[in-house]
Design an enzyme around this catalytic site. Structure first.
Site, PDB file in Angstrom:
ATOM      1  N   HIS A 110      27.698  14.149   4.080  1.00  8.59           N
ATOM      2  CA  HIS A 110      28.206  15.449   3.645  1.00  8.59           C
ATOM      3  C   HIS A 110      27.186  16.560   3.823  1.00  8.59           C
ATOM      4  O   HIS A 110      27.514  17.740   3.645  1.00  8.59           O
ATOM      5  CB  HIS A 110      28.689  15.384   2.187  1.00  8.59           C
ATOM      6  CG  HIS A 110      27.611  15.317   1.156  1.00  8.59           C
ATOM      7  ND1 HIS A 110      27.198  14.138   0.573  1.00  8.59           N
ATOM      8  CD2 HIS A 110      26.860  16.288   0.583  1.00  8.59           C
ATOM      9  CE1 HIS A 110      26.256  14.378  -0.314  1.00  8.59           C
ATOM     10  NE2 HIS A 110      26.029  15.683  -0.329  1.00  8.59           N
ATOM     11  N   ASP A 114      29.719   8.131   3.581  1.00  2.56           N
ATOM     12  CA  ASP A 114      28.851   9.290   3.383  1.00  2.56           C
ATOM     13  C   ASP A 114      27.520   8.993   4.050  1.00  2.56           C
ATOM     14  O   ASP A 114      26.497   8.827   3.390  1.00  2.56           O
ATOM     15  CB  ASP A 114      28.679   9.600   1.899  1.00  2.56           C
ATOM     16  CG  ASP A 114      28.151  11.013   1.652  1.00  2.56           C
ATOM     17  OD1 ASP A 114      27.903  11.733   2.640  1.00  2.56           O
ATOM     18  OD2 ASP A 114      27.987  11.393   0.471  1.00  2.56           O
ATOM     19  N   GLY A 120      20.889  19.301  -5.312  1.00  3.90           N
ATOM     20  CA  GLY A 120      19.555  19.367  -4.740  1.00  3.90           C
ATOM     21  C   GLY A 120      18.971  17.989  -4.544  1.00  3.90           C
ATOM     22  O   GLY A 120      17.928  17.816  -3.923  1.00  3.90           O
ATOM     23  N   SER A 178      20.901  15.427  -3.148  1.00  5.80           N
ATOM     24  CA  SER A 178      21.752  14.733  -2.173  1.00  5.80           C
ATOM     25  C   SER A 178      21.004  14.245  -0.947  1.00  5.80           C
ATOM     26  O   SER A 178      20.108  14.904  -0.460  1.00  5.80           O
ATOM     27  CB  SER A 178      22.870  15.663  -1.691  1.00  5.80           C
ATOM     28  OG  SER A 178      24.093  15.317  -2.262  1.00  5.80           O
ATOM     29  N   SER A 232      24.697  10.049  -2.680  1.00  7.39           N
ATOM     30  CA  SER A 232      25.964  10.639  -2.279  1.00  7.39           C
ATOM     31  C   SER A 232      26.404  11.688  -3.296  1.00  7.39           C
ATOM     32  O   SER A 232      26.369  12.879  -3.024  1.00  7.39           O
ATOM     33  CB  SER A 232      27.042   9.557  -2.135  1.00  7.39           C
ATOM     34  OG  SER A 232      28.301  10.115  -1.831  1.00  7.39           O
TER      35      SER A 232
END
Length: 460
Positions: A242, A270, A349, A351, A366
């Site tokens: 993502h 993801d 922040g 991810s 994720s």
């Protein structure tokens, strides 16, 4: 439910073949990770639990409420538990219904079975036995039906579902119970297999984040490097899908041109990877607390109940435990499956960042819910699936990070075993004229040939 074919003779033989493991057992003793001179390496030695850096141990102490010695023992016990569970899974076959650890030091391993006749064999391995109604294969199949049904439904109000081995059910967590019931009905999942739980928060993706190091996508949004990798001679890193699409450019935390997304999947999975330019070098480290390097020595997946820690640019180091492995989660953008669910907190922040158990890479951040002030949950994309999907090789300390990462299982002099290949439990290979069965999911490296790592491979 009818019992499957009995195989106690095979179980008994497997127990006898690894009786030495009981000496190490799950006693919580640090000596469990030390093998007698001349013997095969223990699981803890194979997985280098002694390589856990001080920053990781400190975070485990803070978040799990244990002291340093308990943290060290916990990593040893979790390594041994994974190996024991892998052997029992192979021995029990279709009766196997999952395994998990518990206790401050993960000193107790429980193995579930659908056949009471397996109890003695499980206990002979130093584990607790639990007789249940449904096998893990049955639960996984039911969860797969939920995944299929979810593709045609709006699951925003039933955003999380997973196999819960501890309750021997498939659990659907829902904002509205009616949404869970609709999903179960559409999937044709029997009520005896399923359990509905209420939840109040909707999971979300954690954008604007770094794992070990921050990076920026198209000079705009920020995410985190998960794990440095190689693909042949190309260097780069794994991260969350993502965070960017194929073709998106990246710059580093220093805003210097860095690389380009080569592949990205989101939703559904993801996962993504970025190929970096010649100015950047892949290292076998994750950025830890205080700027310390946390070394990565492999990617052996941890069992349910095991400790796991996360590195993120917003909240730094935080630890927790693995709660479920085979989980599906619905974000606003769509459903992701399978991911691993944890009790580790995270915030926007964080991810794309690194999840690691001891020195073993687990996955990339994720999304989740909650925060690190009041507590929360986080889901990660398992790293082995990412490596396998893109043919990548995890950068590790002391490993051979050559061009074996294409994952094609090509023939090597020792047989069909190949460095760089991602193996799942139950996979079989040949090496040196013998056949071996994989006990724990991992990516293979030079030095981890089947005869050398009995924690990962069993001769058959």
């Amino acid at each position: 439910m009818p019992h499957r074919h009995r195989h106690h003779r095979a179980v008994g033989a497997a127990v006898a073949a690894t009786a030495a493991l009981l000496v190490a057992g799950l006693s919580g003793s640090a000596s469990a990770g030390t093998a007698p001179a001349g013997s095969a390496p223990t699981a803890a030695e194979t997985l280098r639990t002694d390589a856990a850096p001080p920053a990781l141990l400190k975070a485990m102490q803070r978040d799990l409420g244990i002291d340093r010695r308990q943290a060290e023992r916990r990593l040893v016990n979790e390594a041994e538990a994974g190996a024991t569970a892998g052997r029992l899974r192979a021995a029990l076959g279709g009766d196997f219904a999952g395994a998990w650890v518990r206790g401050a030091e993960s000193g107790t391993l429980t193995v579930a079975t659908t056949d009471a006749g397996d109890v003695a064999a499980i206990e002979a391995r130093g584990a607790e036995a639990k007789v249940v109604r449904h096998s893990l294969a049955d639960l996984d199949a039911a969860k797969a039906r939920l995944d299929t049904a979810a593709a045609g439904l709006n699951t925003a109000d039933a955003p999380v579902w997973y196999v819960d081995t501890r309750t021997n059910t498939v659990v659907v967590e829902a904002i509205r119970p009616a949404a869970a019931r609709s999903l179960l009905t559409a999937a044709g999942v029997d009520g005896s297999l399923a359990h509905v739980k209420n939840r109040t928060e909707r999971p979300r993706t954690f954008y604007d984040l770094r794992g070990g190091e921050a990076y920026y996508i198209n000079n705009s949004s920020r995410c985190s490097i998960g794990f440095p990798i190689t693909k042949g001679t190309q260097q780069g890193f794994a991260t969350a899908g993502h965070c960017g699409r194929a073709g998106s450019s990246t710059t580093g935390a220093n805003r210097v041109a860095q690389g380009t997304f080569q592949g990205s999947i989101f939703p559904g999975r993801d996962m993504a990877w970025v190929a970096t330019n010649s100015s950047w070098t892949a290292t076998p480290y994750v950025l830890g607390a205080g700027g310390q390097n946390v070394q990565v020595t492999g990617s052996t997946a941890s069992p349910v109940g095991a400790s796991v820690c996360r590195s993120g640019s917003t909240t730094g180091w935080h630890c927790g435990t693995v709660t479920q492995l085979n989980t599906s989660v619905t974000y606003q953008e769509g459903t992701i499956s399978p991911v691993t669910r944890t009790t580790v907190c995270a915030e926007p922040g964080d991810s794309g960042g690194s999840f690691i158990s001891g020195s073993q890479a687990q996955g990339v951040t994720s999304g989740g819910s909650g925060d690190c002030r009041t507590g929360g949950e986080t889901f990660f994309q398992p790293i082995n699936a990412l490596l396998q999907n893109y043919g990548l090789t995890l950068k590790t300390t002391g490993g051979d990070d050559g061009d074996g990462g294409d994952g094609d299982g090509g023939e090597e002099p020792g047989g069909t075993w190949a460095a760089g290949t991602v193996y799942q439990p139950g996979d079989t290979v040949t090496y040196g004229g013998a056949t071996f069965r994989c006990l724990q999911g991992h990516q293979a490296y030079a030095g981890w040939e089947p005869p050398n790592v009995p924690a990962l491979w069993q001769r058959v």
